[in-house]
Design an enzyme around this catalytic site. Structure first.
Site, PDB file in Angstrom:
ATOM      1  N   ALA A 193      43.360  37.497  35.725  1.00  0.00           N
ATOM      2  CA  ALA A 193      42.282  37.185  34.793  1.00  0.00           C
ATOM      3  C   ALA A 193      41.375  38.416  34.696  1.00  0.00           C
ATOM      4  CB  ALA A 193      41.491  35.974  35.277  1.00  0.00           C
ATOM      5  N   VAL A 216      41.882  39.205  40.103  1.00  0.00           N
ATOM      6  CA  VAL A 216      40.902  39.798  39.194  1.00  0.00           C
ATOM      7  C   VAL A 216      41.450  41.111  38.635  1.00  0.00           C
ATOM      8  CG1 VAL A 216      38.561  40.684  38.934  1.00  0.00           C
ATOM      9  CG2 VAL A 216      38.994  38.726  40.437  1.00  0.00           C
ATOM     10  N   LYS A 217      41.556  41.154  37.327  1.00  0.00           N
ATOM     11  CA  LYS A 217      42.133  42.309  36.632  1.00  0.00           C
ATOM     12  C   LYS A 217      41.010  43.278  36.252  1.00  0.00           C
ATOM     13  CE  LYS A 217      45.787  42.874  33.149  1.00  0.00           C
ATOM     14  NZ  LYS A 217      46.467  42.162  32.036  1.00  0.00           N
ATOM     15  N   VAL A 218      41.120  44.510  36.729  1.00  0.00           N
ATOM     16  CA  VAL A 218      40.043  45.491  36.610  1.00  0.00           C
ATOM     17  C   VAL A 218      40.578  46.759  35.949  1.00  0.00           C
ATOM     18  CG1 VAL A 218      38.350  46.849  37.895  1.00  0.00           C
ATOM     19  CG2 VAL A 218      39.018  44.591  38.733  1.00  0.00           C
ATOM     20  N   THR A 251      47.254  37.904  31.882  1.00  0.00           N
ATOM     21  CA  THR A 251      46.587  37.682  30.597  1.00  0.00           C
ATOM     22  C   THR A 251      45.589  38.803  30.352  1.00  0.00           C
ATOM     23  OG1 THR A 251      44.786  36.386  31.548  1.00  0.00           O
ATOM     24  CG2 THR A 251      46.743  35.176  30.865  1.00  0.00           C
TER      25      THR A 251
END
Length: 217
Positions: free
Chosen positions: A59, A85-87, A26
């Site tokens: 996310a 965790v999307k960075v 997402t």
């Protein structure tokens, strides 16, 4: 592996019902398109997605500074054990990925457009790397070629980071990414369903049904 790129719960359930869904990605744009706004609502939505899918759920952090990314990332990781965790691929993003790696938090390095960026992400220990092949194609470069280059480099160097082909536009992108060495594709439901379609399948099924009707009066 198949991830679906959406925040739409009905689409996630439909992909899961196919029996091929491995995870979800997402981003803030996808959340907004579903009318999910406000921190508490976003967090609840992520939790609902994790309850539907038994697999990685990316996310994305909103902060662009190291401290903010770490604070957001820890909150996101606490939602569910399947949260990744999307960075973003920026300087502080690489620093954050290194910190998350050292602290046992899975990461997805996003907005990747070059092999050089892919090397940095892998060195920082990113769990997943998201090259945006559709957007690369949009500027008349070769998105699938980028996947090939990254896959070759990762194989030679022995990096563990998984290549997650993103910005998938159609079924051909999925097939070409798989051939090029992507470990995962994340795509809209329409692209996944597009893999089902072939005119010879439709013609063959129509013929079988017609012959069955004739044989059975």
């Amino acid at each position: 592996m198949f991830f679906i790129d959406t925040a739409n719960l009905d689409q996630i359930r439909e992909a899961k019902d196919l029996g091929i869904l491995d995870g979800v990605t997402t981003n803030p744009s996808l959340m907004a398109s579903e009318g999910i706004t406000g921190k508490d609502n976003v967090m609840r939505h992520y939790k609902t997605i994790c309850e539907i899918v038994n697999g990685p759920v990316s996310a994305e952090v909103i902060s662009t500074d190291f401290k903010g990314m770490i604070e957001e990332g820890k909150i996101l990781a606490d939602i569910d054990e399947n949260i990744v965790v999307k960075v973003p691929m920026i300087k502080d993003g690489i620093k954050a990925i290194s910190w998350f790696t050292e602290n046992g938090i899975a990461t997805n390095c996003t907005l990747v457009f070059s092999a050089g960026q892919a090397i940095l992400a892998a060195k920082a220990g990113a769990t997943y790397l998201s090259p945006f092949i559709g957007r690369v194609d949009d500027i008349s470069w070769d998105g699938v070629g980028l996947i090939k280059d990254i896959a070759e480099i990762y194989s030679i160097q022995g990096y563990d980071t998984l290549i997650l082909a993103a910005s998938i536009r159609n079924a051909k992108h999925i097939v070409d990414s798989a051939k090029a060495g992507a470990d995962v594709v994340t795509c809209p439901l329409s692209a996944i369903l597009g893999l089902l379609k072939h005119p010879l399948t439709d013609m063959g099924l129509a013929q079988f049904l017609s012959d069955h009707k004739k044989a059975n009066g």
